[in-house]
Design a protein around this motif. Structure first.
Motif, PDB file in Angstrom:
ATOM      1  N   LEU A  35       0.850  -1.189   0.000  1.00  0.00           N
ATOM      2  CA  LEU A  35       0.000   0.000   0.000  1.00  0.00           C
ATOM      3  C   LEU A  35       0.884   1.236   0.000  1.00  0.00           C
ATOM      4  CD1 LEU A  35      -2.771   1.438   0.291  1.00  0.00           C
ATOM      5  CD2 LEU A  35      -2.485   1.247   2.774  1.00  0.00           C
ATOM      6  N   ILE A  37       1.081   5.303   0.227  1.00  0.00           N
ATOM      7  CA  ILE A  37       0.329   6.455   0.724  1.00  0.00           C
ATOM      8  C   ILE A  37       1.168   7.712   0.553  1.00  0.00           C
ATOM      9  CG2 ILE A  37      -0.683   7.559   2.757  1.00  0.00           C
ATOM     10  CD1 ILE A  37      -2.332   5.245   1.916  1.00  0.00           C
ATOM     11  N   ARG A 174      -3.744   6.774   7.743  1.00  0.00           N
ATOM     12  CA  ARG A 174      -4.498   6.426   6.535  1.00  0.00           C
ATOM     13  C   ARG A 174      -4.280   4.968   6.168  1.00  0.00           C
ATOM     14  NH1 ARG A 174      -3.303  10.586   2.065  1.00  0.00           N
ATOM     15  NH2 ARG A 174      -3.737  11.934   3.874  1.00  0.00           N
ATOM     16  N   ALA A 175      -3.047   4.472   6.372  1.00  0.00           N
ATOM     17  CA  ALA A 175      -2.768   3.065   6.098  1.00  0.00           C
ATOM     18  C   ALA A 175      -3.565   2.162   7.032  1.00  0.00           C
ATOM     19  CB  ALA A 175      -1.267   2.798   6.241  1.00  0.00           C
ATOM     20  N   GLU A 176      -3.679   2.542   8.290  1.00  0.00           N
ATOM     21  CA  GLU A 176      -4.477   1.768   9.245  1.00  0.00           C
ATOM     22  C   GLU A 176      -5.939   1.715   8.803  1.00  0.00           C
ATOM     23  OE1 GLU A 176      -3.415   0.089  11.745  1.00  0.00           O
ATOM     24  OE2 GLU A 176      -1.448   0.902  12.316  1.00  0.00           O
ATOM     25  N   LEU A 177      -6.421   2.852   8.284  1.00  0.00           N
ATOM     26  CA  LEU A 177      -7.804   2.919   7.811  1.00  0.00           C
ATOM     27  C   LEU A 177      -8.030   1.942   6.653  1.00  0.00           C
ATOM     28  CD1 LEU A 177     -10.604   4.338   7.756  1.00  0.00           C
ATOM     29  CD2 LEU A 177      -9.608   5.980   6.180  1.00  0.00           C
ATOM     30  N   TYR A 178      -7.126   1.974   5.672  1.00  0.00           N
ATOM     31  CA  TYR A 178      -7.256   1.069   4.531  1.00  0.00           C
ATOM     32  C   TYR A 178      -7.132  -0.390   4.975  1.00  0.00           C
ATOM     33  CZ  TYR A 178      -7.140   4.672   0.895  1.00  0.00           C
ATOM     34  OH  TYR A 178      -7.443   5.722   0.072  1.00  0.00           O
ATOM     35  N   ALA A 179      -6.233  -0.656   5.893  1.00  0.00           N
ATOM     36  CA  ALA A 179      -6.032  -2.028   6.357  1.00  0.00           C
ATOM     37  C   ALA A 179      -7.301  -2.567   7.030  1.00  0.00           C
ATOM     38  CB  ALA A 179      -4.842  -2.088   7.314  1.00  0.00           C
ATOM     39  N   ARG A 180      -7.913  -1.754   7.895  1.00  0.00           N
ATOM     40  CA  ARG A 180      -9.139  -2.189   8.572  1.00  0.00           C
ATOM     41  C   ARG A 180     -10.251  -2.445   7.553  1.00  0.00           C
ATOM     42  NH1 ARG A 180      -7.672   1.892  12.209  1.00  0.00           N
ATOM     43  NH2 ARG A 180      -9.219   3.306  11.293  1.00  0.00           N
ATOM     44  N   ALA A 181     -10.356  -1.537   6.580  1.00  0.00           N
ATOM     45  CA  ALA A 181     -11.402  -1.695   5.571  1.00  0.00           C
ATOM     46  C   ALA A 181     -11.211  -2.976   4.761  1.00  0.00           C
ATOM     47  CB  ALA A 181     -11.414  -0.482   4.642  1.00  0.00           C
ATOM     48  N   ALA A 182      -9.965  -3.396   4.588  1.00  0.00           N
ATOM     49  CA  ALA A 182      -9.676  -4.587   3.802  1.00  0.00           C
ATOM     50  C   ALA A 182      -9.562  -5.848   4.657  1.00  0.00           C
ATOM     51  CB  ALA A 182      -8.375  -4.382   3.021  1.00  0.00           C
TER      52      ALA A 182
END
Length: 238
Positions: A35, A37, A174-182
């Motif tokens: 990912l 960012i 932002r990376a944590e956000l994408y990780a949780r969403a995925a």
């Protein structure tokens, strides 16, 4: 015997190769999702440095008269700046010029009617609150080509480091956000690259060009400057 000879020959040939040709670097592929960012961080500071361009433009019938008048008025401007507490290291001549003034008429070659002399001075000072007073002093002493002040931060290094830290924190969030969403988690950072950092464009509080010398009360408000940093961060998600 022949087999041993061939093996020895192969080993000898390999040893003769350059080190770079012998080295084999395995390509390791990450066991996860990459990912990338891009994030911008910022920090603010109150400007602590003001820069003014102060000049004198004079015109006369002859080149010598134009330069003489210009020098006299510029001497008054410089004396006033020194009296205001501006240090010698913060006074710098920027431009000195002398140009003919032409009269143009239809179907006639240009005719020189006089000469224009110009002297431009760069003035730096660290008491930003004095900007208005110094502007008014310059005009009263004969400066008729004045611009500024440009307000900036003299030493932005600490603020730039704050902006860098802020940028990395934003990228991580932002990376944590994408990780949780995925349905994944951030395992680690693989790389960080800075694509730009610095102070935002200078604040030009005012542009002044006055031909009269009436007293004034110019106010200059420093406000805040924004210092930014941009980073690109590659994360490994698992």
């Amino acid at each position: 015997m022949i087999r041993h000879l061939l093996l020895a020959t192969a080993l000898a040939g390999a040893s003769a190769l350059p080190a770079a040709a012998q080295e084999i670097r395995p390509v390791i592929l990450p066991d996860g999702t990459l990912l990338d960012i891009a994030a911008e961080g910022s920090a603010t500071r109150v400007p602590d440095l003001a820069v003014i361009q102060a000049g004198v433009i004079t015109q006369a019938a002859t080149a010598a008269a134009a330069m003489q008048a210009n020098g006299a008025r510029m001497a008054n401007v410089i004396a006033a700046l020194r009296s205001s507490g501006i240090a010698e290291r913060d006074l710098q001549t920027a431009v000195v010029s002398l140009n003919p003034v032409y009269r143009n008429e239809d179907n006639q070659p240009p005719v020189i009617t006089g000469y224009q002399a110009s002297n431009q001075l760069t003035v730096r000072f660290r008491d930003v609150a004095k900007s208005g007073t110094i502007l008014d002093t310059l005009v009263l002493q004969g400066a008729n080509n004045v611009s500024g002040p440009n307000l900036t931060v003299e030493k932005p290094e600490a603020a730039t480091d704050e902006a860098r830290t802020d940028a990395v924190k934003k990228a991580r969030a932002r990376a944590e956000l994408y990780a949780r969403a995925a349905g994944l988690r951030v395992d680690r950072i693989l790389s960080i690259a800075e694509s730009g950092a610095g102070v935002a464009p200078e604040i030009v509080v005012s542009g002044v060009r006055r031909m009269t010398f009436a007293p004034a009360d110019t106010q200059v408000l420093p406000g805040e400057r924004e210092i930014t940093a941009n980073v690109s961060v590659r994360f490994l998600l698992k």
